[in-house]
Design a protein around this motif. Structure first.
Motif, short mmCIF file in Angstrom:
data_model
loop_
_atom_site.label_atom_id
_atom_site.label_comp_id
_atom_site.label_asym_id
_atom_site.label_seq_id
_atom_site.Cartn_x
_atom_site.Cartn_y
_atom_site.Cartn_z
N LEU A 116 -8.41 6.68 -4.73
CA LEU A 116 -8.92 5.06 -4.31
C LEU A 116 -7.74 4.29 -3.64
O LEU A 116 -8.06 3.40 -3.01
CB LEU A 116 -9.13 4.67 -5.88
CG LEU A 116 -10.07 5.07 -6.75
CD1 LEU A 116 -10.02 4.66 -8.23
CD2 LEU A 116 -11.57 4.96 -6.00
N GLN A 117 -6.50 4.67 -3.84
CA GLN A 117 -5.70 4.02 -2.91
C GLN A 117 -5.64 4.31 -1.67
O GLN A 117 -5.56 3.40 -0.74
CB GLN A 117 -4.13 4.17 -3.32
CG GLN A 117 -2.91 3.70 -2.84
CD GLN A 117 -2.96 2.22 -3.24
OE1 GLN A 117 -3.50 1.89 -4.35
NE2 GLN A 117 -2.54 1.26 -2.29
N LYS A 142 -8.43 5.00 0.07
CA LYS A 142 -9.58 4.27 0.40
C LYS A 142 -9.38 2.83 0.58
O LYS A 142 -9.91 2.33 1.59
CB LYS A 142 -10.79 4.78 -0.44
CG LYS A 142 -12.25 4.02 -0.26
CD LYS A 142 -13.19 4.49 -1.17
CE LYS A 142 -14.38 3.73 -0.99
NZ LYS A 142 -14.69 2.25 -0.65
N GLU A 143 -8.51 2.22 -0.23
CA GLU A 143 -8.18 0.77 0.03
C GLU A 143 -7.60 0.48 1.17
O GLU A 143 -7.85 -0.52 2.06
CB GLU A 143 -7.53 0.47 -1.46
CG GLU A 143 -7.10 -1.07 -1.22
CD GLU A 143 -6.46 -1.56 -2.60
OE1 GLU A 143 -6.12 -2.72 -2.65
OE2 GLU A 143 -6.21 -0.71 -3.51
N ILE A 144 -6.82 1.45 1.63
CA ILE A 144 -5.77 1.22 2.75
C ILE A 144 -6.94 1.50 4.01
O ILE A 144 -6.82 0.49 4.94
CB ILE A 144 -4.58 2.39 2.85
CG1 ILE A 144 -3.73 2.16 1.99
CG2 ILE A 144 -4.15 2.25 4.46
CD1 ILE A 144 -2.73 3.01 1.82
N SER A 159 -13.94 -4.83 10.93
CA SER A 159 -13.01 -4.84 9.77
C SER A 159 -13.93 -5.65 8.87
O SER A 159 -14.57 -6.73 9.32
CB SER A 159 -11.73 -5.13 9.83
OG SER A 159 -11.63 -6.57 10.39
N LYS A 160 -13.78 -5.70 7.45
CA LYS A 160 -14.49 -6.70 6.59
C LYS A 160 -13.75 -7.88 6.46
O LYS A 160 -14.44 -8.71 6.15
CB LYS A 160 -14.70 -6.06 5.13
CG LYS A 160 -15.26 -4.50 5.38
CD LYS A 160 -15.56 -4.30 3.78
CE LYS A 160 -16.49 -2.81 3.72
NZ LYS A 160 -16.58 -2.11 2.57
N PHE A 182 0.85 -1.37 -0.15
CA PHE A 182 0.02 0.09 0.19
C PHE A 182 1.05 1.34 0.03
O PHE A 182 0.64 2.17 -0.77
CB PHE A 182 -0.87 0.00 1.20
CG PHE A 182 -2.10 -0.96 1.14
CD1 PHE A 182 -2.61 -1.06 -0.14
CD2 PHE A 182 -2.47 -1.80 2.16
CE1 PHE A 182 -3.71 -1.90 -0.15
CE2 PHE A 182 -3.73 -2.55 2.22
CZ PHE A 182 -4.13 -2.72 0.92
N ASP A 235 -10.17 0.95 3.96
CA ASP A 235 -10.90 -0.31 4.21
C ASP A 235 -10.17 -1.57 4.73
O ASP A 235 -10.80 -2.42 5.52
CB ASP A 235 -11.47 -0.64 2.75
CG ASP A 235 -12.50 0.36 2.38
OD1 ASP A 235 -12.81 1.18 3.07
OD2 ASP A 235 -12.96 0.48 0.99
N GLU A 236 -9.05 -1.80 4.21
CA GLU A 236 -7.95 -2.78 4.72
C GLU A 236 -7.97 -2.89 6.39
O GLU A 236 -8.03 -3.89 6.94
CB GLU A 236 -6.86 -2.97 3.89
CG GLU A 236 -5.78 -3.98 4.58
CD GLU A 236 -6.27 -5.22 4.02
OE1 GLU A 236 -5.77 -6.28 4.47
OE2 GLU A 236 -7.06 -5.35 3.04
N ASP A 267 2.61 1.81 -3.55
CA ASP A 267 1.58 2.26 -4.47
C ASP A 267 1.14 3.74 -4.10
O ASP A 267 1.17 4.60 -4.91
CB ASP A 267 0.55 1.38 -4.37
CG ASP A 267 0.38 0.16 -5.09
OD1 ASP A 267 1.48 0.14 -6.01
OD2 ASP A 267 -0.30 -0.66 -4.80
#
Length: 319
Positions: free
Chosen positions: A263-264, A266-268, A279-280, A219, A270-271, A222
């Motif tokens: 988006l990057q 947001k991915e962090i 957490s998902k 992450f 969410d993770e 990126d």
């Protein structure tokens, strides 16, 4: 007083007109000394007059939109004693300069020393694009999770190639808007280098995720690539290499890369469930890599089951 220069905005950069007459008239009418095409400019908008003592004055002739310095409207003759002077004639930004005013240093053209030139040479552009095509084909083959066929492989590779060419044309259009130049070979070279770098990072990231048993290194790489390295590279390409307009270049870079950076991030988020109570997904690493090298020790399944049983076992009652 030295001769004056009128600077007017133009599509390909500023246009300069030297004032050599005692009375220089500017406006939209075709019999003016300097003709402006802006419809907000009056037929005879303003004059610059030279007095017998050599001093210059600015006179407004327009009754419609007039002259404005900032928010102040110019109605009386204005002595041009302090230069440069910037004002608006209608919607046209005008500057009056002293001809003795120093100019910015000359910007050097790249690839003039006879050395290797990655940008602006069709040989290098085609070589870099072919290298990207080969690397992307290998990555496409290795990343296909099912039995690959030549038909599906060719279709996927064609899509990758078209996307790469589309990005190079987008960069070409941005370069045209910022520097008024068409130079597709340099745009193709830069796009190919950027995509090759992205492919190499895609090989590095799984290795680091596996070594650290965490998706955080990937992450962060990126994020640094999208928010720091790629914007700096694009700024160098547009501003330093092609001498483009700096504010316009910064705008287009932010316009293109801000959604990707969002988006990057947001991915962090969410993770790691930064903004959620639960957490998902469980916090375990699902990264795979051929080389079994980790900083954390590897344990057997039996030992993992024993440790898990100890952690979930109920605490002994004190009764």
């Amino acid at each position: 007083m030295a001769a004056l220069i009128i600077e007017l905005p133009g599509r390909g950069g500023s246009q300069f007109h030297k004032i050599e007459k005692a009375v220089t008239r500017v406006g939209r009418a075709l019999d003016n000394d300097i003709i402006l095409s802006d419809p907000s400019v009056s037929p005879y908008h303003f004059t610059i007059c030279r007095n017998p003592d050599g001093a210059y004055e600015l006179h407004s002739l327009a009754d419609e939109n007039g002259l404005r310095i900032g928010r102040r409207k110019v109605e009386e003759p204005l002595a041009l004693s302090r230069l440069p002077l910037a004002f608006d004639a209608g919607r046209t930004a005008v500057r009056i300069l002293d001809s003795s005013q120093p100019v910015p240093p000359t910007r050097l053209i790249s690839c003039q020393d006879g050395g290797a030139c990655l940008f602006g040479h069709w040989g290098w552009a085609l070589l870099l694009f072919c290298l990207f095509f080969a690397l992307s084909a290998v990555d496409n083959y290795l990343s296909t999770p099912k039995l690959i066929t030549w038909e599906s492989f060719g279709r996927d590779q064609m899509n990758i190639t078209l996307v790469a060419l589309g990005l190079s044309f987008v960069l070409l259009a941005i370069n045209r808007l910022t520097s008024q130049r068409w130079d597709y070979s340099s745009s193709l070279s830069f796009t190919s280098l950027a995509l090759i770098s992205a492919l190499l990072l895609d090989q590095l990231i799984p290795f680091l995720d596996y070594v650290f048993t965490s998706p955080l290194p990937g992450f962060m790489i990126d994020l640094i690539w999208i928010t720091v390295l790629l914007p700096l590279a694009m700024a160098w390409f547009l501003v330093r290499l092609h001498h483009g307009n700096t504010p316009a270049s910064v705008f287009f870079i932010l316009f293109l890369l801000t959604p990707i950076a969002y988006l990057q991030l947001k991915e962090i988020a969410d993770e790691y469930a930064f903004f959620q109570t639960f957490s998902k997904k469980a916090f375990y690493s699902d990264a795979l890599y051929p080389s079994d090298r980790r900083l954390s020790p590897t344990i057997s399944i039996d030992k993992f089951a024993k440790l898990s049983a100890q952690r979930v076992a109920p605490e002994p009652s004190g009764k």
